[in-house]
Design a protein around this motif. Structure first.
Motif, PDB file in Angstrom:
ATOM      1  N   THR A  90      48.517  60.843  99.765  1.00 47.81           N
ATOM      2  CA  THR A  90      47.971  61.508 100.937  1.00 47.81           C
ATOM      3  C   THR A  90      47.430  62.875 100.524  1.00 47.81           C
ATOM      4  O   THR A  90      48.079  63.611  99.786  1.00 47.81           O
ATOM      5  N   ILE A  91      46.254  63.197 100.997  1.00 50.71           N
ATOM      6  CA  ILE A  91      45.609  64.459 100.647  1.00 50.71           C
ATOM      7  C   ILE A  91      46.201  65.581 101.492  1.00 50.71           C
ATOM      8  O   ILE A  91      46.273  65.472 102.716  1.00 50.71           O
ATOM      9  N   ILE A  92      46.613  66.648 100.833  1.00 50.06           N
ATOM     10  CA  ILE A  92      47.113  67.824 101.539  1.00 50.06           C
ATOM     11  C   ILE A  92      46.014  68.872 101.623  1.00 50.06           C
ATOM     12  O   ILE A  92      45.797  69.474 102.664  1.00 50.06           O
ATOM     13  N   PHE A 131      45.495  64.091 111.318  1.00 52.25           N
ATOM     14  CA  PHE A 131      45.727  64.029 109.880  1.00 52.25           C
ATOM     15  C   PHE A 131      44.678  64.831 109.115  1.00 52.25           C
ATOM     16  O   PHE A 131      44.429  64.599 107.949  1.00 52.25           O
ATOM     17  N   ALA A 132      44.063  65.785 109.764  1.00 53.32           N
ATOM     18  CA  ALA A 132      43.027  66.594 109.123  1.00 53.32           C
ATOM     19  C   ALA A 132      43.655  67.489 108.061  1.00 53.32           C
ATOM     20  O   ALA A 132      44.771  67.956 108.199  1.00 53.32           O
ATOM     21  N   ASP A 190      39.827  59.762 105.803  1.00 57.23           N
ATOM     22  CA  ASP A 190      41.138  59.167 106.049  1.00 57.23           C
ATOM     23  C   ASP A 190      42.175  60.078 105.398  1.00 57.23           C
ATOM     24  O   ASP A 190      41.816  61.055 104.739  1.00 57.23           O
ATOM     25  N   SER A 191      43.445  59.748 105.540  1.00 57.31           N
ATOM     26  CA  SER A 191      44.477  60.615 104.972  1.00 57.31           C
ATOM     27  C   SER A 191      44.476  60.595 103.452  1.00 57.31           C
ATOM     28  O   SER A 191      45.014  61.503 102.824  1.00 57.31           O
ATOM     29  N   ASP A 192      43.870  59.572 102.835  1.00 57.80           N
ATOM     30  CA  ASP A 192      43.794  59.500 101.375  1.00 57.80           C
ATOM     31  C   ASP A 192      42.355  59.341 100.869  1.00 57.80           C
ATOM     32  O   ASP A 192      42.138  58.955  99.726  1.00 57.80           O
ATOM     33  N   MET A 193      41.373  59.661 101.717  1.00 56.97           N
ATOM     34  CA  MET A 193      39.969  59.508 101.343  1.00 56.97           C
ATOM     35  C   MET A 193      39.159  60.700 101.847  1.00 56.97           C
ATOM     36  O   MET A 193      39.355  61.161 102.967  1.00 56.97           O
TER      37      MET A 193
END
Length: 104
Positions: A91-93, A17-18, A40-43
């Motif tokens: 979620t961070i892209i 999830f990088a 994390d995916s949102d941090m």
């Protein structure tokens, strides 16, 4: 068995999830270094290291795109390090971090 191995290898990239992290820095002549992490995916988080002899005040702005930027102000003593984190609702892209430091 070969088909099973091929399917498992094809699914391997889905487990990571990088996301890319871009850091823009304005250090004003200080001996500052940083390490950015995809916690994390949102941090997201950043570790700011001060290798100089003067204390620094750093402003860190985490920008995820459509969400409001998260701003953190941290004090980094001389010869020490400090962490800053930001949690988002999506979620961070791609993460963009602006780091600007000035002497205290």
């Amino acid at each position: 068995m070969k088909k099973f191995c091929c399917v498992m290898l094809a699914l391997l990239p889905l487990t990571a999830f990088a996301y890319p992290i871009d850091v823009q820095k304005q250090l004003n002549g200080l001996s500052i270094d940083y390490n950015a992490y995809d916690t994390d995916s949102d941090m997201a988080s950043i570790q700011v290291n001060n290798y100089g002899t003067t204390d620094a005040i750093c402003k860190v702005v985490f920008n995820n795109g459509p969400e409001a930027p998260r701003t953190r102000t941290i004090h980094v003593p001389a010869g020490k390090h400090t962490n800053a984190t930001a949690k988002f609702t999506r979620t961070i892209i791609k993460m963009r971090i602006n780091l600007s430091c000035s002497p205290k």
